[in-house]
Design an enzyme around this catalytic site. Structure first.
Site, PDB file in Angstrom:
ATOM      1  N   CYS A   1       0.823  -1.221   0.000  1.00  0.00           N
ATOM      2  CA  CYS A   1       0.000   0.000   0.000  1.00  0.00           C
ATOM      3  C   CYS A   1       0.848   1.259   0.000  1.00  0.00           C
ATOM      4  O   CYS A   1       0.346   2.332  -0.295  1.00  0.00           O
ATOM      5  CB  CYS A   1      -0.947  -0.006   1.188  1.00  0.00           C
ATOM      6  SG  CYS A   1      -0.124   0.117   2.781  1.00  0.00           S
TER       7      CYS A   1
ATOM      8  N   GLN B   1      -9.083 -17.209  10.705  1.00  0.00           N
ATOM      9  CA  GLN B   1     -10.517 -17.262  11.033  1.00  0.00           C
ATOM     10  C   GLN B   1     -11.295 -16.574   9.923  1.00  0.00           C
ATOM     11  O   GLN B   1     -11.810 -17.226   9.027  1.00  0.00           O
ATOM     12  CB  GLN B   1     -10.774 -16.660  12.420  1.00  0.00           C
ATOM     13  CG  GLN B   1     -10.244 -17.563  13.537  1.00  0.00           C
ATOM     14  CD  GLN B   1     -10.555 -17.075  14.932  1.00  0.00           C
ATOM     15  OE1 GLN B   1     -11.359 -16.174  15.157  1.00  0.00           O
ATOM     16  NE2 GLN B   1      -9.903 -17.675  15.913  1.00  0.00           N
ATOM     17  N   CYS B   2     -11.310 -15.222   9.939  1.00  0.00           N
ATOM     18  CA  CYS B   2     -11.993 -14.573   8.797  1.00  0.00           C
ATOM     19  C   CYS B   2     -11.101 -14.644   7.568  1.00  0.00           C
ATOM     20  O   CYS B   2     -11.565 -14.504   6.450  1.00  0.00           O
ATOM     21  CB  CYS B   2     -12.358 -13.137   9.133  1.00  0.00           C
ATOM     22  SG  CYS B   2     -11.007 -11.965   8.949  1.00  0.00           S
TER      23      CYS B   2
ATOM     24  N   GLY C   1      11.731   5.173   0.782  1.00  0.00           N
ATOM     25  CA  GLY C   1      10.773   4.152   1.233  1.00  0.00           C
ATOM     26  C   GLY C   1       9.329   4.600   1.082  1.00  0.00           C
ATOM     27  O   GLY C   1       8.418   3.791   1.171  1.00  0.00           O
ATOM     28  N   ASN C   2       9.121   5.891   0.905  1.00  0.00           N
ATOM     29  CA  ASN C   2       7.786   6.470   0.772  1.00  0.00           C
ATOM     30  C   ASN C   2       6.937   6.262   2.032  1.00  0.00           C
ATOM     31  O   ASN C   2       5.725   6.355   1.985  1.00  0.00           O
ATOM     32  CB  ASN C   2       7.068   5.861  -0.443  1.00  0.00           C
ATOM     33  CG  ASN C   2       5.879   6.707  -0.878  1.00  0.00           C
ATOM     34  OD1 ASN C   2       5.958   7.941  -0.873  1.00  0.00           O
ATOM     35  ND2 ASN C   2       4.777   6.076  -1.217  1.00  0.00           N
TER      36      ASN C   2
ATOM     37  N   VAL D   1       6.605  10.356   2.951  1.00  0.00           N
ATOM     38  CA  VAL D   1       5.959  11.119   1.871  1.00  0.00           C
ATOM     39  C   VAL D   1       4.609  10.484   1.522  1.00  0.00           C
ATOM     40  O   VAL D   1       3.601  11.185   1.349  1.00  0.00           O
ATOM     41  CB  VAL D   1       6.871  11.156   0.619  1.00  0.00           C
ATOM     42  CG1 VAL D   1       6.158  11.821  -0.551  1.00  0.00           C
ATOM     43  CG2 VAL D   1       8.165  11.889   0.928  1.00  0.00           C
TER      44      VAL D   1
ATOM     45  N   LEU E   1      20.874  14.905   1.851  1.00  0.00           N
ATOM     46  CA  LEU E   1      21.704  14.182   2.804  1.00  0.00           C
ATOM     47  C   LEU E   1      22.332  13.004   2.067  1.00  0.00           C
ATOM     48  O   LEU E   1      21.614  12.167   1.509  1.00  0.00           O
ATOM     49  CB  LEU E   1      20.827  13.681   3.962  1.00  0.00           C
ATOM     50  CG  LEU E   1      21.475  12.772   4.988  1.00  0.00           C
ATOM     51  CD1 LEU E   1      22.590  13.505   5.738  1.00  0.00           C
ATOM     52  CD2 LEU E   1      20.433  12.278   5.994  1.00  0.00           C
TER      53      LEU E   1
ATOM     54  N   PHE F   1     -17.703  -8.664  14.180  1.00  0.00           N
ATOM     55  CA  PHE F   1     -17.748  -8.439  15.631  1.00  0.00           C
ATOM     56  C   PHE F   1     -18.937  -7.591  16.073  1.00  0.00           C
ATOM     57  O   PHE F   1     -18.873  -6.917  17.093  1.00  0.00           O
ATOM     58  CB  PHE F   1     -16.425  -7.806  16.119  1.00  0.00           C
ATOM     59  CG  PHE F   1     -15.204  -8.445  15.528  1.00  0.00           C
ATOM     60  CD1 PHE F   1     -14.906  -9.771  15.818  1.00  0.00           C
ATOM     61  CD2 PHE F   1     -14.370  -7.756  14.646  1.00  0.00           C
ATOM     62  CE1 PHE F   1     -13.798 -10.388  15.256  1.00  0.00           C
ATOM     63  CE2 PHE F   1     -13.272  -8.358  14.074  1.00  0.00           C
ATOM     64  CZ  PHE F   1     -12.985  -9.681  14.381  1.00  0.00           C
TER      65      PHE F   1
ATOM     66  N   GLU G   1     -18.789 -14.953  21.908  1.00  0.00           N
ATOM     67  CA  GLU G   1     -18.536 -13.720  22.654  1.00  0.00           C
ATOM     68  C   GLU G   1     -17.884 -13.915  24.027  1.00  0.00           C
ATOM     69  O   GLU G   1     -17.182 -13.035  24.508  1.00  0.00           O
ATOM     70  CB  GLU G   1     -19.870 -13.004  22.904  1.00  0.00           C
ATOM     71  CG  GLU G   1     -20.583 -12.548  21.669  1.00  0.00           C
ATOM     72  CD  GLU G   1     -21.991 -12.119  22.025  1.00  0.00           C
ATOM     73  OE1 GLU G   1     -22.830 -13.002  22.279  1.00  0.00           O
ATOM     74  OE2 GLU G   1     -22.242 -10.925  22.045  1.00  0.00           O
TER      75      GLU G   1
HETATM   76  C1  LIG Z   1       3.476   2.350   9.702  1.00  0.00           C
HETATM   77  C2  LIG Z   1       4.670   3.176  10.047  1.00  0.00           C
HETATM   78  C3  LIG Z   1       5.243   3.019  11.289  1.00  0.00           C
HETATM   79  C4  LIG Z   1       6.342   3.794  11.631  1.00  0.00           C
HETATM   80  N1  LIG Z   1       6.880   3.657  12.874  1.00  0.00           N
HETATM   81  C5  LIG Z   1       7.915   4.430  13.235  1.00  0.00           C
HETATM   82  C6  LIG Z   1       8.474   4.359  14.536  1.00  0.00           C
HETATM   83  O1  LIG Z   1       8.029   3.574  15.372  1.00  0.00           O
HETATM   84  N2  LIG Z   1       9.508   5.169  14.832  1.00  0.00           N
HETATM   85  C7  LIG Z   1      10.028   6.034  13.917  1.00  0.00           C
HETATM   86  O2  LIG Z   1      10.983   6.705  14.217  1.00  0.00           O
HETATM   87  N3  LIG Z   1       9.524   6.132  12.694  1.00  0.00           N
HETATM   88  C8  LIG Z   1       8.481   5.367  12.341  1.00  0.00           C
HETATM   89  N4  LIG Z   1       7.953   5.489  11.100  1.00  0.00           N
HETATM   90  C9  LIG Z   1       8.516   6.506  10.196  1.00  0.00           C
HETATM   91  C10 LIG Z   1       9.557   5.920   9.270  1.00  0.00           C
HETATM   92  O3  LIG Z   1      10.659   5.462   9.964  1.00  0.00           O
HETATM   93  C11 LIG Z   1      10.002   7.031   8.367  1.00  0.00           C
HETATM   94  O4  LIG Z   1       8.874   7.421   7.628  1.00  0.00           O
HETATM   95  C12 LIG Z   1      11.085   6.581   7.423  1.00  0.00           C
HETATM   96  O5  LIG Z   1      12.262   6.308   8.065  1.00  0.00           O
HETATM   97  C13 LIG Z   1      11.319   7.606   6.367  1.00  0.00           C
HETATM   98  O6  LIG Z   1      12.111   7.032   5.355  1.00  0.00           O
HETATM   99  P1  LIG Z   1      11.596   6.851   3.871  1.00  0.00           P
HETATM  100  O7  LIG Z   1      12.722   6.393   3.084  1.00  0.00           O
HETATM  101  O8  LIG Z   1      10.392   6.021   3.831  1.00  0.00           O
HETATM  102  O9  LIG Z   1      11.206   8.349   3.570  1.00  0.00           O
HETATM  103  P2  LIG Z   1      10.438   8.969   2.372  1.00  0.00           P
HETATM  104  O10 LIG Z   1       8.983   8.981   2.655  1.00  0.00           O
HETATM  105  O11 LIG Z   1      10.835   8.309   1.131  1.00  0.00           O
HETATM  106  O12 LIG Z   1      11.013  10.431   2.490  1.00  0.00           O
HETATM  107  C14 LIG Z   1      10.908  11.124   3.702  1.00  0.00           C
HETATM  108  C15 LIG Z   1      11.376  12.574   3.645  1.00  0.00           C
HETATM  109  O13 LIG Z   1      12.764  12.614   3.808  1.00  0.00           O
HETATM  110  C16 LIG Z   1      13.392  13.329   2.753  1.00  0.00           C
HETATM  111  N5  LIG Z   1      14.583  12.619   2.381  1.00  0.00           N
HETATM  112  C17 LIG Z   1      14.721  11.288   2.271  1.00  0.00           C
HETATM  113  N6  LIG Z   1      16.000  10.997   1.960  1.00  0.00           N
HETATM  114  C18 LIG Z   1      16.657  12.169   1.874  1.00  0.00           C
HETATM  115  C19 LIG Z   1      17.981  12.516   1.575  1.00  0.00           C
HETATM  116  N7  LIG Z   1      18.894  11.610   1.329  1.00  0.00           N
HETATM  117  N8  LIG Z   1      18.312  13.828   1.567  1.00  0.00           N
HETATM  118  C20 LIG Z   1      17.398  14.758   1.820  1.00  0.00           C
HETATM  119  N9  LIG Z   1      16.118  14.490   2.094  1.00  0.00           N
HETATM  120  C21 LIG Z   1      15.752  13.217   2.123  1.00  0.00           C
HETATM  121  C22 LIG Z   1      12.384  13.351   1.651  1.00  0.00           C
HETATM  122  O14 LIG Z   1      12.537  14.520   0.882  1.00  0.00           O
HETATM  123  C23 LIG Z   1      11.070  13.327   2.381  1.00  0.00           C
HETATM  124  O15 LIG Z   1      10.675  14.618   2.717  1.00  0.00           O
HETATM  125  C24 LIG Z   1       6.873   4.733  10.711  1.00  0.00           C
HETATM  126  C25 LIG Z   1       6.290   4.879   9.461  1.00  0.00           C
HETATM  127  C26 LIG Z   1       5.197   4.115   9.129  1.00  0.00           C
HETATM  128  C27 LIG Z   1       4.553   4.292   7.788  1.00  0.00           C
HETATM  129  S1  FES Z   2      -8.179 -14.046  10.689  1.00  0.00           S
HETATM  130 FE1  FES Z   2      -6.834 -12.434  11.089  1.00  0.00          FE
HETATM  131  S2  FES Z   2      -8.076 -10.716  10.846  1.00  0.00           S
HETATM  132 FE2  FES Z   2      -9.488 -12.315  10.668  1.00  0.00          FE
HETATM  133  S1  FES Z   3      -2.985  -2.089   3.910  1.00  0.00           S
HETATM  134 FE1  FES Z   3      -2.387  -1.955   5.970  1.00  0.00          FE
HETATM  135  S2  FES Z   3      -0.249  -2.011   5.773  1.00  0.00           S
HETATM  136 FE2  FES Z   3      -0.903  -1.890   3.760  1.00  0.00          FE
END
Ligand SMILES: Cc1cc2nc3c(=O)[nH]c(=O)nc-3n(C[C@H](O)[C@H](O)[C@H](O)COP(=O)(O)OP(=O)(O)OC[C@H]3O[C@@H](n4cnc5c(N)ncnc54)[C@H](O)[C@@H]3O)c2cc1C
Ligand code: FES
Ligand code: FES
Length: 1352
Positions: free
Chosen positions: A79, A118-119, A269-270, A273, A413, A809, A1272
């Protein structure tokens, strides 16, 4: 570099399940999940949240790295994965792992056979996480396995059976597999399986499993290898409707691009963003993907540390640090250890595999777990822009307090330098989150101290906090002031005081959340102080005394370990025919299809020609007049077909199930945030959502806005009728009691969080106003009724079909009827098929959930603990419409006694009418709340009398044949048996002694234990609601098609029905098929609710089968040695009808509320659960150590399914009582809109030891084959964890001389636990000016007594 002159858009080349994909129009906004599901029709990969938080969409990505000539496999959330990032990658989805058409994979097979689905909606994601791990580690350790599942949520199973399947792949599991005697050769000496008698404990047989054979896996496409080796790397451009994606290959090129598009984000990793663009309306026309640039992927050891490329994934960083820690001396790796500490729990594995190190740093989210520790450790950032390179300290970017300092938009960076620690330097990182794993932190910290050589004099001190503010912050002043000081208690005391003064948090004084964050800030520093003190002692034991032994355990964080579990059930009689499946742990009939992704849910149905997608436009006000709706901008959006409003409803827009209506579209007024005002239909879900966001609604705010129970009481805002039950003479009884406790408890609501969000597809058939509705619902008949009424057509034109439901549920009944009406009205107006699949966010905002409760109680009791009088009032937050709230209130009154005989009792229930989304049915239906209130006053009495809670429970428990408070007869024999067995199996008293000992030896960690009994009355209190019906066809080839009125939503009802039909017809289960539940085959079926599905439909199936068998009897008698097929052929020849309906008229249940008496229930289930927990007093964190459940569920038709229901419900209960917290703005808008903010239990939350025993032998004359409805009942037992936590907190308070009576609300979060473990730190936060306090390392210090006096 300008886009105009740039090269033409590339073809995107990647592989999916070994098939080459060439996408000529790759859209940068398109995520892999939608691409797989819509474009490639690979619907096995599921949508659960869209934000990386649930793991339902997990896939495996494989890439070839030419430098190392290695293939890297990693799991990722589809996703959040832009398809443009997949150039040259191979994607494996659940369909590529195995299928029933070819060969199922051992992972799929074992998950299914171990009853891990289950589901089934989470199952493909689980399969992919396990499969990816096995691709990398064919024999993983249990730690690796547990870590691999941290990012996958399951709302049904409670994880135990999933983990059982996982264990079969783990190295340590190559053992006896706990075959017969309930003891595994690898179990610890003192484990829960000791002394288990010879009973069946295995719900599956490992002998059936195919071995894992890594040579059978899909190979990496050689073409992609060649591409990676031979093709010169070139810049890639992909242009979509609105966004361009550029992936450069050199740093120079990247810097040029960044100079040209300074605002364009770099996407790796998006994970930062992506969610911003999806959920927060951020738009970027250009995205730059730098992951292929070598400079951003470096790994270099230098003299003073380690340099890591900014694009390195967090998983890679984790591996590198782990290796470095193993390789270098401890003294050099303290920074690495601290960073690794944070990485272990940061996100799930799918997130860490793609999220970049640089992205986490640069996105500068306040919740970054890395920035505080990296900043405190003097990490350096290597930055570059066109023509310039420079190095800055990471801490510099936070110097302005908002994290905006220093880096210019053109700069990128390149890499991060993480230094080695030096002699005399100590570094630590801490975090506390709402859930231990895969949850953003509430507060975190990074701390570092460097001492003058050979001393404890501070040379450098660095303290950074995150989570608490809008950016990572430095306690700079504090650090400066403390430089030069000795590392002792005076320094500690001053440090805490200074930190609190320096770091000011937004929010009003007394705001609990702010107080908690502040408490964490100082508690973290204290923990750092202890750690360093201990290290100093290790260096020089003569000079530094270290810390008292009883403090030592707090230095260990809670770890998630592979749970041990056992399930004990009653085996079938040896005389039972081996072909008869009843009573056996038969696998869920769809389990294999769940695991292969072939099980079809609503959104997996192929699109219908001309189909439209619907997006709802919802109210942003809690109570307001609709002044105008402007749809002009929305109608201009590409692909938009129409906007549907209340004016388009041909007939009923409102339904009057009671005085106040349930409304499809708001017409003149909105009554909650999230109410549907209108809906957009368009050619795609993306267009529909874009247009929905452009509908402008003008409101005029109306008064009052009522959100809470207190406000409803103030405004006298209630739904009628109010209910009351009374027995004995309460007022007189209060005159004669020895003692009275009075109290109040609030119980928060709960979202259903079914993994499949509300989903429906309405297909107009083009003639006679007929419409097919495919709906994820528990109640097709009500969908049919509501849709027919809204369209103004007879019900016989509406056909509602339900194959299966991805969890419900209670949340997919009436509210689903309203949503189905929205879709049907749109389909009717447009004469097109309309698909409505709610996003997780919309689902959480639009739909209500479990009712929040507030209870006030007064309880009179004798000194020996006997309760003689109770006067209680329950206030139920019903939300804005009645739904079933009055019934919920009624059930809460009828079940409030739980397991106790209360001679004089008066209780009231009031349903508050508020401006929240309407709350609705939820597993347990009011009992989880009123039962918790009862158990709370039990513990209050224990506190007051000094007797133990279990003694109070035993004293007041129903003991002989009695009457309930509404005069229904009750035989509590099995209640007492469950209680005694649970006491014995849990070794309650010896563990209580061990816990007391543990608590004496550990000051900052405490354990608690609680055992709770349960009486769960079965019934719906209205006879016509428990009708059952079935239709059974036998075809001339002997195959049987079975249908009935029940809905499969994970509870295994179809499996049980097939078991019943198999027994009755005496044919193998494999001859019987279940296709779908439909209003066309079984009319007017009652909802699958209240644990009643199997009871009532089972009776009907039995009835239908017996009718058929009776017809066949003469033929069988004539040819007794014939086969089933012979008899059927003969029956056909003799014109015997081979189709029969079956019917069950329901139970004689009634309740006379005027008299306050009746027989609302048919029978009772009983149970008891004992749970043990450990808390960390400094953070409020806890760990569930062990739970033992004993349940009386009659004679189980399918012990695997029933135990699964007990465990799943129990874990959901643990969620309600300890972690699931809903938060609203003061205007009534829900903040907690997805798994990132709303935490349901994950793998880390289940008990480390988990045992479930079915009471035997137990009979039930009222239900099919003496079984009992079990969906339940297990839920309530989750409160044993709540009371175990309370017990642990009591231990803390007793030791510290704090007030004995204290009130806890539900959910009992870490915040509440911490606040109730009052100590010098909480006191400091509450009274910062109180300078009399001095912190001491020693618990005997007078300071502990001082602050106890100060406590309110
Ligand atoms: C479900 C979920 C759970 C998470 N849990 C945690 C958590 O528990 N703890 C935590 O700390 N974080 C958490 N995160 C955040 C996650 O660690 C950061 O979103 C991730 O590290 C960002 O890296 P990315 O490559 O995905 O960034 P991207 O989304 O690809 O980019 C992030 C931003 O950084 C900038 N950027 C990236 N690389 C560079 C570069 N080299 N130079 C300049 N700018 C740059 C981009 O321009 C952008 O603005 C979570 C995220 C999600 C979605
Ligand atoms: S079996 Fe895991 S959510 Fe229903
Ligand atoms: S749909 Fe929940 S993590 Fe992708």
């Amino acid at each position: 570099m300008a886009l105009q002159g740039a090269a033409a858009a590339e073809e995107l080349v990647f592989y999916v399940n070994g098939r080459k994909i060439i996408e000529k129009n790759a859209d940068p906004e398109q995520m892999l999940l939608a691409y797989l599901r819509k474009r490639l029709c690979l619907t096995g990969t599921k949508y659960g949240c869209g934000g990386g938080g649930c793991g339902a969409c997990t896939v495996m990505i494989s890439i070839y790295e030419p430098a190392s000539k290695k293939i890297r496999h990693y799991s990722a959330n589809a996703c959040l994965l832009p398809i443009c990032s997949l150039y040259g990658a191979a994607v494996t989805t659940v369909e590529g792992v195995g299928s029933t058409k070819s060969r199922i994979h051992p992972v799929q097979e074992r998950l299914a056979k171990c009853h891990g689905s289950q589901c089934g909606f989470c199952t493909p994601g689980m399969v992919m996480s396990i499969y990816t791990l096995l691709r990398n580690h064919p024999e993983p350790t249990s730690e690796q396995m547990i870590a691999a599942l941290a990012g996958n949520l399951c709302r049904c199973t409670g994880y135990r059976p999933i983990l059982d399947a996982c264990k079969t792949f783990c190295k340590e599991s190559i053992c006896c597999q706990r075959k017969t005697n309930g003891k595994c050769c690898l179990d610890q000496e003192d484990d829960l399986f000791d002394n288990e008698e010879e009973v069946p404990t295995s719900l599956f047989s490992t002998d059936e499993f195919q071995p894992l054979d890594p040579t059978q896996e899909l190979i990496f496409p050689p073409e992609l290898m060649r591409m990676a080796e031979n093709q010169p790397k070139q810049t890639l451009f992909f242009r979509g409707e609105r966004v361009t994606w550029i992936s450069p290959v050199s740093l120079v090129e990247l810097l040029d691009l960044k100079a040209a598009y300074p605002k364009a984000p770099l996407v790796v990793g998006n994970t930062s963003v992506g969610p911003d663009m999806k959920f927060r309306g951020v738009f970027h026309p250009v995205l730059i993907a730098p992951a292929r640039i070598p400079d951003l992927n470096v790994l270099k050891y230098t003299n003073d540390g380690l340099t890591l490329g900014a694009a390195c994934s967090l998983s890679l960083v984790k591996d590198i640090l782990t290796n470095a820690i193993a390789e270098f001396p401890e003294e050099k790796t303290r920074v690495f250890c601290a960073v690794l500490q944070q990485l272990r729990t940061l996100g799930g594995e799918q997130i860490r595999n793609v999220a970049s190190f640089g992205g986490n740093i640069i996105s500068r989210k306040p919740t970054s777990d890395l920035n505080p520790v990296l900043a405190a450790s003097n990490c350096m950032l290597n930055l570059a822009s066109r023509g310039q390179r420079r190095q800055i300290l990471l801490s510099d970017i936070f110097a302005d307090g908002v994290g905006n300092n220093t880096i210019t938009p053109e700069e990128i960076l390149v890499s991060i330098h993480v230094p080695y620690s030096r002699k005399g330097e100590y570094v630590s990182a801490f975090r506390q989150a709402p859930r231990r794993e895969n949850a953003l932190p509430i507060t975190n910290a990074g701390m570092r101290v460097l001492f003058e050589e050979g001393t404890d004099v501070i040379k450098e001190l660095s303290i950074f906090y995150g989570g608490a503010l809008s950016a990572t912050v430095c306690a700079k002043q504090t650090c400066c002031t403390l430089t030069g000081r000795h590392w002792n208690e005076q320094m500690l005391d001053e440090a805490c005081r200074l930190v609190l003064k320096e770091i000011t948090l937004p929010g009003s004084a007394g705001d609990e959340n702010v107080d908690y964050k502040k408490t964490l800030m100082v508690s973290f520093f204290y923990r750092f102080f202890l750690e360093v003190s201990q290290s100093l002692k290790t260096m020089n034991p003569c000079h530094y005394p270290g810390i008292p032994v009883e403090y030592g355990s707090v230095l260990q964080d809670f770890k998630t370990r592979m749970p041990q579990s056992i399930q004990i059930y009653q085996d079938v009689e040896p005389s039972q025919s081996p072909q008869d499946p009843v009573g056996r742990p038969v696998m869920h009939q769809s389990a294999i299809k769940h695991a292969t992704g072939e099980a079809v849910y609503i959104d997996d149905l192929p699109s219908v020609d001309g189909e439209l997608f619907l997006a709802a436009v919802t109210s942003s006000r809690a109570h307001a007049k609709i002044v105008s709706i402007d749809t002009s901008e929305a109608l201009k959006v590409a692909g938009v077909f129409d906007v549907i409003t209340a004016h388009d409803v041909p007939a009923a827009n409102e339904f009057h199930f009671s005085d106040d209506p349930e409304i499809i579209f708001a017409r003149n007024e909105v009554i909650c945030v999230g109410q549907i005002v209108c809906a957009v239909v368009a050619d795609s879900d993306v267009h529909a959502k874009q247009a929905a966001a452009k509908v402008k609604i003008e409101y005029e705010v109306l008064e009052p806005v009522i959100l809470t129970i207190e406000e409803a009481i103030k405004h006298n805002s209630f739904f009628e009728p109010k209910r009351k039950l009374e027995q004995g003479n309460v007022d007189e009884a209060f005159e004669t009691v020895d003692n009275i406790v009075e109290g109040e408890i609030c119980i928060g609501g709960q979202k259903h969080f079914y993994m499949e969000t509300q989903s429906m597809l309405a297909v107009p058939k083009g003639e006679d106003k007929e419409m097919d509705l495919y709906v994820s619902t528990q109640h097709p008949a009500i969908i049919q009724e509501m849709v027919a009424a809204s369209l103004g057509v007879p019900a016989n034109r509406i056909m509602c079909h339900v194959k299966r439901v991805g969890g419900a549920f209670g949340g997919k009944i009436l509210r689903t009827g309203l949503l189905a009406s929205v879709a049907a009205v749109a389909a009717n107006k447009t004469s097109r098929a309309v698909r409505l699949i709610l996003s997780r966010e919309d689902d959480m905002v639009i739909l209500g959930g479990r009712h929040p409760f507030m209870a006030k109680y007064k309880v009179g009791f004798m000194n020996d603990g006997r309760i003689t009088a109770v006067d209680a009032k329950y206030y139920v937050n019903g939300g804005c419409t009645p739904d079933e709230s009055v019934l919920v209130a009624e059930i809460s009154l009828l079940k409030m006694d739980n397991a106790y005989k209360i001679p004089n009792l008066r209780c009231w229930a009031y349903v508050c009418k508020t401006n929240l989304p309407s709350n609705t049915a939820f597993r347990g239906f009011g009992f989880p709340q009123s039962g918790l209130v009862t158990e709370t006053w039990i513990t209050d009495i224990a506190d007051k009398t000094g007797l133990s809670p279990e003694k109070i429970r035993e004293t007041n428990m129903y003991k002989k044949n009695e009457q309930t408070h509404f005069k229904q007869k009750l035989d509590p024999q099995n209640l007492i048996r469950c209680w005694n067995e649970c006491m014995e199996k849990s070794a309650y008293y010896s563990r209580r002694t061990a816990i007391n000992e543990f608590n004496k030896q550990n000051y900052w960690k405490k354990r608690g234990i609680a055992i709770v009994p349960m009486k769960f009355p079965f019934g719906l209190s209205t006879p016509y609601l428990s009708q059952g019906a079935a239709l059974v066809h036998i075809y001339t080839d002997g195959s049987v098609l079975l249908t009935h009125g029940g809905i499969e939503m994970g509870q295994g009802i179809h499996t049980k029905m097939i078991q019943i039909a198999s027994r009755e017809l005496n044919i193998p289960m494999s001859c019987i098929h279940f296709c779908e539940t439909s209003t066309t085959t079984v009319p007017n079926a009652c909802a699958s609710v209240g644990s009643a599905g199997t009871d009532v439909n089972g009776m009907a199936v039995k009835d239908a089968c017996q009718t058929l068998l009776k017809r066949l009897q003469p033929i069988i008698e004539k040819n007794p040695t014939g086969t089933w097929n012979d008899w059927i052929r003969e029956a056909f020849k003799q014109s015997v009808s081979l189709s029969a309906t079956g019917y069950f008229r329901g139970y004689n249940e009634y309740m006379d509320w005027e008299k306050g008496e009746g027989q609302p229930f048919t029978y009772f289930l009983f149970g008891a659960a004992c749970s043990e927990v450990e808390i960390n007093c400094l953070t409020g964190d806890h760990k569930n150590l062990r739970t033992d459940i004993v349940m009386d569920i009659g004679c189980s038709i399918n012990p695997a399914v029933d135990i699964g229901q007990i465990e799943g419900a129990f874990v959901q209960g643990v969620g309600l009582y300890t972690m699931e917290e809903l938060k609203y703005s003061s205007e009534g808008a829900l903040y907690t809109r997805g798994p990132d903010q709303y935490k349901i239990p994950a793998v880390c939350d289940i008990p480390e030891q988990f045992s479930v025993s079915l009471l035997s032998p137990s009979q039930n004359p009222y239900a099919i084959y003496a079984s009992k409805g079990i969906g339940e009942a297990g839920f309530f037992l989750g409160c044993s964890v709540f009371f175990a936590l309370r017990d642990a907190v009591t231990g803390v308070r007793n030791e510290r001389g704090l007030k004995k009576t204290f009130a806890l609300n539900s959910p009992l979060t870490a915040e509440q636990i911490r606040a109730n473990c009052a100590d010098a730190f909480t006191q400091m936060v509450l009274c910062p000016t109180d300078c009399m306090l001095a912190l001491s390392l020693h618990s005997s210090s007078p300071c502990y007594a001082q602050y106890s006096l100060g406590e309110k």
